[in-house]
Design an enzyme around this catalytic site. Structure first.
Site, short mmCIF file in Angstrom:
data_model
loop_
_atom_site.label_atom_id
_atom_site.label_comp_id
_atom_site.label_asym_id
_atom_site.label_seq_id
_atom_site.Cartn_x
_atom_site.Cartn_y
_atom_site.Cartn_z
N GLU A 40 0.80 -1.23 0.00
CA GLU A 40 0.00 0.00 0.00
C GLU A 40 0.84 1.28 0.00
OE1 GLU A 40 -2.70 -0.43 3.31
OE2 GLU A 40 -3.53 -2.27 2.51
N GLU A 58 -6.10 -10.43 -1.27
CA GLU A 58 -6.90 -10.20 -0.06
C GLU A 58 -8.38 -10.08 -0.42
OE1 GLU A 58 -5.46 -6.82 2.20
OE2 GLU A 58 -3.36 -7.33 1.82
O1 G3I Z 1 -3.10 -7.04 18.59
C1 G3I Z 1 -4.08 -6.25 19.24
C2 G3I Z 1 -4.50 -6.92 20.49
O2 G3I Z 1 -3.40 -6.98 21.36
C3 G3I Z 1 -5.66 -6.16 21.09
O3 G3I Z 1 -6.15 -6.85 22.21
C4 G3I Z 1 -6.79 -5.99 20.09
C5 G3I Z 1 -7.95 -5.17 20.62
O4 G3I Z 1 -8.68 -4.60 19.57
O5 G3I Z 1 -6.30 -5.37 18.97
C6 G3I Z 1 -5.28 -6.11 18.35
O6 G3I Z 1 -4.88 -5.54 17.19
C7 G3I Z 1 -5.77 -5.56 16.11
C8 G3I Z 1 -5.20 -6.44 15.02
O7 G3I Z 1 -6.00 -6.34 13.87
C9 G3I Z 1 -5.10 -7.88 15.44
O8 G3I Z 1 -6.34 -8.38 15.74
C10 G3I Z 1 -5.93 -4.14 15.63
O9 G3I Z 1 -6.61 -3.38 16.61
C11 G3I Z 1 -6.68 -4.11 14.33
O10 G3I Z 1 -6.64 -2.79 13.80
C12 G3I Z 1 -6.02 -5.03 13.34
O11 G3I Z 1 -6.77 -4.99 12.16
C13 G3I Z 1 -6.14 -5.52 11.02
C14 G3I Z 1 -5.85 -4.43 10.00
O12 G3I Z 1 -5.30 -5.00 8.84
C15 G3I Z 1 -4.88 -3.41 10.57
O13 G3I Z 1 -4.53 -2.51 9.63
C16 G3I Z 1 -7.08 -6.55 10.42
O14 G3I Z 1 -7.20 -7.65 11.32
C17 G3I Z 1 -6.53 -7.03 9.08
O15 G3I Z 1 -7.51 -7.80 8.44
C18 G3I Z 1 -6.20 -5.86 8.19
O16 G3I Z 1 -5.62 -6.35 7.02
C19 G3I Z 1 -5.29 -5.39 6.03
C20 G3I Z 1 -4.07 -5.90 5.29
O17 G3I Z 1 -3.03 -6.17 6.19
C21 G3I Z 1 -3.63 -4.91 4.22
N1 G3I Z 1 -4.70 -4.58 3.35
C22 G3I Z 1 -5.93 -4.14 3.98
C23 G3I Z 1 -6.40 -5.16 4.99
C24 G3I Z 1 -7.73 -4.77 5.58
O18 G3I Z 1 -7.63 -3.60 6.32
#
Ligand code: G3I
Length: 580
Positions: free
Chosen positions: A323, A441
Site C-alpha cells: 500500500e 486479499e
Molecule cells: O493485537 C491487538 C491486540 O493486542 C488487542 O487486544 C486488540 C484489541 O482490539 O487489537 C489487536 O490488534 C488488532 C489487530 O487487527 C489484530 O487483531 C488491531 O486493533 C486491528 O486494527 C487489526 O486490524 C487488522 C488491520 O489489517 C490493521 O490494519 C485486520 O485484522 C486485518 O484484516 C487488516 O488487514 C489489512 C491488510 O493487512 C492490508 N490490506 C488491507 C487489509 C484490511 O484492512
C-alpha cells in the site's frame, strides 16, 4: 499401487458431481418390531417411568413403523444410539444438521408448537429450536442445526418439549448442510482441484484459528492449500522491539501448513501501518524518534533480512511493499502516499531497497524461488487511475533492475462494483509487461444487507470470475480470500454484507460452490481426474521425472519409482502427473 492422476489428457470420465445432502440414519425403525421399547429421560438425565416410547404402526401409513412417545408430568427425551457407534464429536465434524418427522394426533394436540430438543452431549448442551410442528394429523419434517455440544456421548436424545403430550416420530437422521457440501469428501473442495492445477487457493488466518479438531481449523485446511497471516507477519508482530524478533505467530501458521501440506505467503515486510511503536506512528509521516535516513534504511534492511532469512524456503511469496500508493491517482505516473514514515524519511527509494534486500536475503539463504510482490488496494479495473499507477510503478521498478516478480491486487471490493472485464484488461497489461498479477486479499461485499440474488448468484459469479483468471493466466497463480467466514472479516459490515465464502457457522455459501465448480471445470478441461490406479500410462517404458519447478528428480525410471514418490505434482514423460 497408489493413484496417479494424469493432468494433461482429455478427460475419460466425469468426476463425481457435488453431492446433495449426505445422510446417516439414527433410526428409521426398519429393523424394529411393534412393541419394541426405547428408554426416555428428563432434561436432567434421569430416566422416566411415567413416560413411554414404543414402536408402533405409522398412524398415516400402517405398513411402516415409527415411534409413539407419550409423556407424563415432565417432558421426555428418547435415547437413540448414534449410528455405527460414532460418537457425537464425529457427528459434529461430519454432519451439521439433524432431521426427523413428527406426527401429533388429533386426539391430543399438546405437542403442537413445542420446541424440538436434541441432546448430543451433557444435559446443559441442548439444541433448542421452534419446532414448526403446528398441525395435527399429518407428518411434519423438521431440521435442526447441531453444533453446540462440546462434551459428547455415543447417544443422542430427542423429543418435543411437552408434558402430558403425545406424538409420533420417524426417519431420524443426521445430514450435511443445505448446500450439499461435505468437506470430508475432498472432491467437493476447491483445494482438490486447485492442488491438481498447481494453483494457490488461500485464506488469511490467525494462529488461534488453527485447531486441527475444530470446524474452523478443518474448514481451513480441507478447502484451501495456502494461508497468509492476517496480522502474524506484520512488523509490529515480528519485530516488537528493535532487533528483538518474535516469530511465534508466523511459526504457528507454518507448522499447521506443514502438517496439512499447505503453502504460506508472507504479508508484509514494509508497510506504513502496523509498525512497532519503537519506530514511530502507524499511518503517519511523523518521525517522533528523529531517525536519520540512514538509520531508517538500516532498520528496514535489518528487519527484512531478519524476517526473510527466518522464513527462507518456507514462504512462497512475499508482499514486500504494501500500500505505498496514494488514493485518487490520475493514471499518469504515480503518486506515493504521504502518511508513511518510510516515504517521509527515506523517500521513494525505500521501495527499491526493500525489494533488493528481500531478494538478497532470500538468495543468501538459498531460497531462489520465493516470489516478491508489490501489493495494493483499489487497483482492479484498468480504467482506475490507481491501477495504472501500480502498473507504472511496477514497470519503473522492473526497468530499473529491481527484483520484483509482480503485483498483488488486494481485491477488497463489492459485488456491484467489481468489474471482471476491467480486471482482465489489467491482467493483459501486466502480462505484456512481464509481471505477475495475483489476487491477495479478496472479499466481495454485497449491498447492506446483501440481497438474495447477490448471495445465491452474483457473488459467486464474481468469485468464479477470479478463478477464471487464475486458471487461465500463467502470471496469476494465486488467489487468497481475506478471512475464513463472514464471521471473521475485518469489514465492519460483514455480518450483513457477507463478503466471504463461508457463513459465520462455517457452512459453504453458494459463492464457495461456484468457486469449486469453476476450478473443477478447468481441472476437467486439463484432464485432471484420469486415474491410473492399476496400470502405468507409460507401460514398461523408462521416463524422466521432474518436480513442478522443472528440477529433474530422476532419469530413466519406471512406474515402480513413480509409485513411491511423495504425494504431489510432477512432470513425468513430458506430462503433468499428480501422485496421490
Ligand atoms: O493485537 C491487538 C491486540 O493486542 C488487542 O487486544 C486488540 C484489541 O482490539 O487489537 C489487536 O490488534 C488488532 C489487530 O487487527 C489484530 O487483531 C488491531 O486493533 C486491528 O486494527 C487489526 O486490524 C487488522 C488491520 O489489517 C490493521 O490494519 C485486520 O485484522 C486485518 O484484516 C487488516 O488487514 C489489512 C491488510 O493487512 C492490508 N490490506 C488491507 C487489509 C484490511 O484492512
Amino acid at each position: 499401487m497408489r493413484k496417479l492422476l494424469l493432468l494433461s489428457f482429455v478427460i475419460l470420465f466425469t468426476l463425481a458431481a457435488i453431492a446433495k445432502d449426505k445422510i446417516v440414519y439414527i433410526e428409521k425403525f426398519d429393523n424394529s418390531s411393534v412393541g419394541d421399547v426405547f428408554k426416555v429421560f428428563d432434561i436432567e438425565g434421569d430416566e422416566l417411568t411415567d413416560a413411554s416410547a414404543v414402536v408402533e404402526a405409522d398412524p398415516a401409513s400402517p405398513s411402516s413403523l415409527c415411534l409413539h412417545v407419550k409423556t407424563g408430568s415432565k417432558a421426555a427425551f428418547v435415547e437413540f444410539q448414534n449410528p455405527g457407534n460414532i460418537s457425537g464429536s464425529t457427528v459434529l465434524k461430519t454432519y451439521e444438521r439433524i432431521y426427523m418427522q413428527f406426527y401429533v394426533p388429533e386426539s391430543n394436540t399438546a405437542a403442537l408448537n413445542r420446541n424440538v430438543v436434541v441432546i448430543l452431549g451433557a444435559n446443559s448442551q441442548t439444541v433448542n429450536a421452534a419446532s414448526g410442528v403446528n398441525e395435527a394429523g399429518k407428518w411434519i419434517p423438521t431440521t435442526q442445526t447441531l453444533g453446540k455440544a462440546s462434551s459428547i456421548r455415543k447417544t443422542v436424545r430427542i423429543g418435543l418439549n411437552v408434558k402430558e403430550g403425545e406424538y409420533y416420530v420417524k426417519l431420524i437422521r443426521y445430514l450435511t448442510t443445505d448446500f450439499g457440501y461435505d468437506y470430508n469428501d475432498p472432491t467437493q473442495t476447491a483445494r482438490y482441484y486447485a492442488d491438481q492445477l498447481g494453483l494457490n487457493f488461500g485464506v488469511c488466518v490467525s494462529p488461534g484459528q488453527l485447531n486441527d479438531n475444530s470446524r474452523m481449523g478443518q474448514t481451513i485446511w480441507r478447502n484451501f492449500n495456502m494461508m497468509v497471516g492476517e496480522n502474524a507477519m506484520k512488523m509490529d508482530a515480528t519485530e516488537p522491539n528493535q532487533n528483538g524478533f518474535n516469530f511465534s505467530q508466523g511459526d504457528a501458521i507454518l507448522s499447521f501448513a506443514e502438517k496439512h501440506d499447505m503453502k504460506v505467503r508472507g504479508h508484509t515486510l514494509c508497510w506504513h501501518s502496523q509498525i512497532p511503536s519503537w519506530i514511530g506512528n502507524s499511518n503517519s509521516a511523523d518521525n517522533p524518534k528523529g531517525w536519520t535516513k540512514k538509520q531508517l534504511l538500516d532498520i528496514l534492511k535489518n528487519h527484512i533480512y531478519g524476517v526473510v532469512k527466518h522464513y527462507a524456503g518456507k514462504i512462497v511469496e512475499w508482499d514486500v511493499v504494501n500500500e505505498c500508493l496514494a488514493d485518487g491517482q490520475s493514471g499518469n505516473g504515480y503518486v506515493l502516499r504521504s502518511n508513511s514514515i518510510w516515504r517521509s524519511v527515506i523517500g521513494e527509494e525505500f521501495i527499491d531497497s526493500a525489494f533488493v534486500w528481500a531478494r538478497r536475503a532470500a538468495d543468501e539463504a538459498g531460497d531462489y524461488d520465493v516470489k516478491l510482490y508489490l501489493n495494493d488496494y483499489s487497483v482492479d479495473a484498468w480504467s482506475g487511475g490507481k491501477t495504472k499507477a501500480l502498473y507504472n510503478l511496477a514497470v519503473r521498478l522492473k526497468n530499473s533492475g529491481v527484483p520484483i516478480d509482480g503485483v498483488g491486487m488486494q481485491t477488497h471490493t463489492q459485488i456491484n462494483n467489481y468489474n471482471l472485464s476491467g480486471v482482465k484488461e489489467s491482467l493483459e497489461k501486466f502480462k505484456a509487461a512481464g509481471l505477475n498479477c495475483i489476487f491477495t486479499e479478496i472479499d466481495i461485499e454485497g449491498s447492506n444487507p446483501i440481497s438474495t440474488t447477490q448471495l445465491k448468484t452474483t457473488q459467486g459469479e464474481k468469485y468464479a470470475g477470479i478463478v477464471d483468471f487464475v486458471c487461465s493466466y500463467e502470471i496469476s497463480p494465486t488467489m487468497v480470500v481475506w478471512g475464513i467466514s463472514d464471521g471473521n472479516s475485518w469489514l465492519s459490515n460483514a455480518a450483513t454484507t457477507k463478503p466471504l465464502l463461508f457463513t459465520a457457522d462455517m457452512e459453504a455459501k453458494p459463492a464457495y460452490l461456484a468457486v469449486v465448480n469453476k476450478f473443477k471445470e478447468y481441472a476437467e478441461k486439463a484432464g485432471v481426474g484420469q486415474v491410473y490406479s492399476d496400470e502405468s500410462p507409460w507401460g514398461e517404458s523408462a521416463v524422466d521425472v521432474y518436480n513442478i519447478t522443472g528440477q529433474k528428480i530422476a532419469s530413466g525410471v519406471t512406474i515402480d519409482f513413480i509409485d513411491n514418490l511423495p504425494e504431489g505434482l510432477y512432470i513425468v514423460g513430458g506430462r503433468k502427473l499428480y501422485v496421490k
